[in-house]
Design a protein around this motif. Sequence first.
Motif, PDB file in Angstrom:
ATOM      1  N   LYS A   1       1.334   4.348  -9.030  1.00 54.06           N
ATOM      2  CA  LYS A   1       0.255   4.614 -10.119  1.00 54.06           C
ATOM      3  C   LYS A   1       0.535   5.859 -10.952  1.00 54.06           C
ATOM      4  O   LYS A   1       0.579   5.962 -12.054  1.00 54.06           O
ATOM      5  N   ALA A   2       1.211   6.753 -10.220  1.00 55.09           N
ATOM      6  CA  ALA A   2       1.803   8.155 -10.679  1.00 55.09           C
ATOM      7  C   ALA A   2       2.664   7.839 -11.809  1.00 55.09           C
ATOM      8  O   ALA A   2       2.728   8.351 -12.853  1.00 55.09           O
ATOM      9  N   ARG A   3       3.731   7.088 -11.343  1.00 52.16           N
ATOM     10  CA  ARG A   3       5.060   6.872 -12.173  1.00 52.16           C
ATOM     11  C   ARG A   3       4.645   6.058 -13.564  1.00 52.16           C
ATOM     12  O   ARG A   3       4.920   6.274 -14.594  1.00 52.16           O
TER      13      ARG A   3
ATOM     14  N   PHE B   1       0.965  -1.162  -0.173  1.00 59.60           N
ATOM     15  CA  PHE B   1      -0.120   0.049   0.147  1.00 59.60           C
ATOM     16  C   PHE B   1       0.894   1.509  -0.014  1.00 59.60           C
ATOM     17  O   PHE B   1       0.844   2.274  -0.542  1.00 59.60           O
ATOM     18  N   ALA B   2       1.813   1.341   0.845  1.00 56.55           N
ATOM     19  CA  ALA B   2       3.073   2.450   0.865  1.00 56.55           C
ATOM     20  C   ALA B   2       3.328   2.980  -0.697  1.00 56.55           C
ATOM     21  O   ALA B   2       3.808   3.913  -0.734  1.00 56.55           O
ATOM     22  N   GLU B   3       3.484   2.161  -1.437  1.00 57.90           N
ATOM     23  CA  GLU B   3       4.102   2.318  -2.891  1.00 57.90           C
ATOM     24  C   GLU B   3       2.917   2.621  -3.837  1.00 57.90           C
ATOM     25  O   GLU B   3       3.520   2.821  -4.773  1.00 57.90           O
ATOM     26  N   LEU B   4       1.819   2.203  -3.555  1.00 57.09           N
ATOM     27  CA  LEU B   4       0.838   2.274  -4.444  1.00 57.09           C
ATOM     28  C   LEU B   4       0.622   3.498  -5.137  1.00 57.09           C
ATOM     29  O   LEU B   4       0.777   3.773  -6.357  1.00 57.09           O
TER      30      LEU B   4
ATOM     31  N   ALA C   1      11.603  -1.738 -15.111  1.00 66.06           N
ATOM     32  CA  ALA C   1      12.704  -1.175 -14.298  1.00 66.06           C
ATOM     33  C   ALA C   1      11.921  -0.212 -13.407  1.00 66.06           C
ATOM     34  O   ALA C   1      12.650  -0.274 -12.253  1.00 66.06           O
ATOM     35  N   ARG C   2      11.241   0.639 -13.713  1.00 69.53           N
ATOM     36  CA  ARG C   2      10.627   1.604 -12.892  1.00 69.53           C
ATOM     37  C   ARG C   2      10.039   1.160 -11.496  1.00 69.53           C
ATOM     38  O   ARG C   2      10.364   1.368 -10.247  1.00 69.53           O
ATOM     39  N   ILE C   3       9.426  -0.251 -11.805  1.00 71.74           N
ATOM     40  CA  ILE C   3       8.679  -0.806 -10.915  1.00 71.74           C
ATOM     41  C   ILE C   3       9.712  -1.543  -9.750  1.00 71.74           C
ATOM     42  O   ILE C   3       9.479  -1.188  -8.684  1.00 71.74           O
ATOM     43  N   VAL C   4      10.497  -1.925 -10.190  1.00 73.09           N
ATOM     44  CA  VAL C   4      11.635  -2.752  -9.269  1.00 73.09           C
ATOM     45  C   VAL C   4      12.402  -1.404  -8.621  1.00 73.09           C
ATOM     46  O   VAL C   4      12.495  -1.470  -7.342  1.00 73.09           O
ATOM     47  N   ASP C   5      12.617  -0.369  -9.217  1.00 76.98           N
ATOM     48  CA  ASP C   5      13.301   0.773  -8.741  1.00 76.98           C
ATOM     49  C   ASP C   5      12.138   1.368  -7.643  1.00 76.98           C
ATOM     50  O   ASP C   5      12.779   1.590  -6.500  1.00 76.98           O
TER      51      ASP C   5
ATOM     52  N   ALA D   1       4.426   6.867 -17.572  1.00 75.79           N
ATOM     53  CA  ALA D   1       5.075   5.922 -18.828  1.00 75.79           C
ATOM     54  C   ALA D   1       3.942   5.716 -19.863  1.00 75.79           C
ATOM     55  O   ALA D   1       4.080   4.846 -20.612  1.00 75.79           O
ATOM     56  N   GLY D   2       2.798   6.202 -19.804  1.00 77.08           N
ATOM     57  CA  GLY D   2       1.863   5.966 -20.545  1.00 77.08           C
ATOM     58  C   GLY D   2       0.760   4.942 -20.156  1.00 77.08           C
ATOM     59  O   GLY D   2       0.259   4.262 -21.303  1.00 77.08           O
ATOM     60  N   ALA D   3       1.130   4.118 -19.114  1.00 75.70           N
ATOM     61  CA  ALA D   3       0.371   3.005 -18.843  1.00 75.70           C
ATOM     62  C   ALA D   3      -1.021   3.259 -18.212  1.00 75.70           C
ATOM     63  O   ALA D   3      -1.233   4.385 -17.737  1.00 75.70           O
TER      64      ALA D   3
END
Length: 198
Positions: A146-148, A139-142, A182-186, A152-154
Amino acid sequence: MSAPAHTLAGPCQHVEEVKKSRFLAQAAPVESPEQALAFVRQVSDPSATHNCWAYRIGQDYRFNDDGEPGGTAGRPILQAIEGQGIDRAVVVVTRWFGGVKLGAGGLVRAYGGAAAECLRTAERVPIVAMARLALHCDFAELALLKARMKDAGAHIDEERFGADGADLVLSLPESQVAEAQARIVDITRGRAEARRLD
């Protein structure tokens, strides 16, 4: 021949008269045969002499002469779609008979010509190959995730919440998959990994 790379930006139409018969071509972008047939039903005029149509969605295509001599209406409409390099589209050409017979060649030219002119003047958009990714995050990263992903066009297709976080299904342009993964892992410091669904 390379696959067509464009579809229609939205519905369009074109009207022309050929030897007193009126031809109305109506076209629209579609994603499935069901959508194509729904458009055919929606725009067909039961009071018209003929409502002939064709669609192409990737390798999937169909056409119908609606009572005109075989091969004189549906196939020329399909050839107009292919000739204009359009994919994921349906075209319906409605004819109101004006009393003068056109002959097979005249019908082919009238149906194919009305369809081609309708598509030629239509606004087009490139077809972007899409991919789907699934991931689970805390939840803390959600919110940040979502914003990132939006940047990225998702597009978020599904969002489900459980006791230990959220499950997301994203659709995004194929060209953005590696960067998004890569962004998700980051963002999640390696705790979340997006896997492809397709």
